[in-house]
Design an enzyme around this catalytic site. Structure first.
Site, mmCIF file in Angstrom:
data_model
loop_
_atom_site.group_PDB
_atom_site.id
_atom_site.type_symbol
_atom_site.label_atom_id
_atom_site.label_comp_id
_atom_site.label_asym_id
_atom_site.label_seq_id
_atom_site.Cartn_x
_atom_site.Cartn_y
_atom_site.Cartn_z
ATOM 1 N N ASP A 83 40.698 12.275 27.126
ATOM 2 C CA ASP A 83 39.799 13.052 28.336
ATOM 3 C C ASP A 83 40.826 12.986 29.748
ATOM 4 O OD1 ASP A 83 38.146 13.422 30.599
ATOM 5 O OD2 ASP A 83 36.798 11.895 29.889
ATOM 6 N N SER A 164 43.963 31.735 34.253
ATOM 7 C CA SER A 164 42.849 32.635 33.920
ATOM 8 C C SER A 164 42.967 34.084 34.957
ATOM 9 C CB SER A 164 41.402 32.278 34.059
ATOM 10 O OG SER A 164 40.346 33.304 34.078
ATOM 11 N N TYR A 176 34.648 27.441 38.716
ATOM 12 C CA TYR A 176 35.665 27.709 37.945
ATOM 13 C C TYR A 176 36.672 28.649 38.637
ATOM 14 C CZ TYR A 176 38.103 30.100 33.776
ATOM 15 O OH TYR A 176 38.870 30.524 32.902
ATOM 16 N N LYS A 180 40.880 27.526 39.222
ATOM 17 C CA LYS A 180 41.761 28.442 38.713
ATOM 18 C C LYS A 180 42.650 28.853 39.764
ATOM 19 C CE LYS A 180 40.936 27.791 34.389
ATOM 20 N NZ LYS A 180 41.991 27.246 33.178
#
Length: 319
Positions: A83, A164, A176, A180
């Site tokens: 993790d 990404s 998100y 990134k």
């Protein structure tokens, strides 16, 4: 004169292409560590590099993911449960990897683990909605890198960070994209810091791929759950049919989605095995043809094209 200029350009293009094809000679004595191997890019990468002859150490989040991967690969591949958001787990794993690789060090570190978090309009979200993707995609990546870096420096190896196109363009709301964007910044500073040690650092920027990360059903389910908790004012602004319209937009964008995951793994392969790895890789036709070029365009053009992909609000003036 024009003839000589054209000739020089052709020669430069040939030499540049030739340079990119030069590979390291032997990979069978090299160890690589990959995070996020339960599914998607990481899973395919682990299987691919195992077949090529690398000593693959694949980090999975779940026991079921680890078991399934071991069943599809050689005895040479090792798995470990990890993790990336648990600092103690990361430290123990790094020590275990150190014992596995010995004096050879770690040739490749592929930071692939990631989560999308909640992809929804910014004014729907709370700070906690931002926290999960930033913890996994950014702090998890940094934690793994810091703990594995001494092993990579020993091998004068490679660090590959999977970012990404969302690290170049704010395509959706939520944590998100910020995570990134930050990965891109960390990648660039790390690349410059590691240059003196002979460590190459590369960033891969995939476009839209069909993975568990980008499952439209899960995206909509999360949006619906948040919608139920929104205030009446925000619901009035967006309208009761907003999520359905968003779903229609998603369905209309299916042609942009890459079904084949191999372009991302091919980028990883080049970054691992080329004598002259690139600093950045765009993976997927949509990334190369649309997203990355758009990221260099004026903000007004970006806004115009990206806003066309969003569902219309029912009554934005109801504030």
């Amino acid at each position: 004169m024009l003839f000589w200029v054209l000739g020089l350009l052709i020669l430069c293009g040939f030499l540049w292409t030739r340079k990119g094809k030069l590979k390291i000679e032997d990979i069978t004595d090299k160890y690589i560590f990959i995070t996020g191997c339960d599914s998607g890019f990481g899973n395919l990468a682990a299987r691919t590099f195992d077949k090529k002859g690398f000593h693959v150490i694949a980090a999975c989040l779940t026991e079921s993911g680890s078991t399934a991967l071991k069943a599809e690969t050689s005895e040479r591949l090792r798995t470990v449960l990890l993790d990336v958001t648990d600092p103690e787990n990361v430290k123990r794993t790094a020590q275990w990897v150190k014992n596995q690789v010995g004096e050879k060090g770690l040739w490749g570190l592929i930071n692939n683990a990631g989560v999308p978090g909640v992809l929804a309009p910014t004014d729907w979200l709370t700070l906690e909605d931002y926290r999960e993707p930033i913890e996994v995609n950014l702090f998890g990546l940094i934690s793994v890198t810091l703990n594995m870096l001494p092993l990579v420096k020993k091998a004068q190896g490679r660090v590959i960070n999977v970012s990404s196109v969302g690290g170049r363009l704010a395509i959706v709301g939520g944590g998100y994209t910020p995570s990134k964007y930050a990965v891109e910044g960390f990648n660039d500073s790390l690349r410059r810091d590691m240059k003196a040690f002979g460590v190459h650092v590369s960033c891969i920027e995939p476009g839209l791929f069909k993975t568990n990360l980008a499952d439209p059903v899960k995206v909509i389910e999360k949006k619906l759950a948040i919608w139920e908790q929104l205030s009446p004012d925000i619901k009035q602004q967006y309208g009761e049919g907003y999520i359905e319209k968003s779903l229609d937009k998603l369905k209309g964008n299916k042609s942009y989605v890459n079904m084949d995951l191999s372009p991302v793994v091919e980028c990883m392969d080049h970054a691992l095995t080329s004598l002259f790895p690139k600093t950045h890789y765009a993976a997927g036709k949509d990334a190369k043809i649309f997203w990355i070029p758009l990221s260099h365009m004026p903000a007004a053009l970006q806004d115009f094209l990206l806003l066309k992909q969003k569902a219309e609000l029912a009554n934005p003036k109801a504030v």
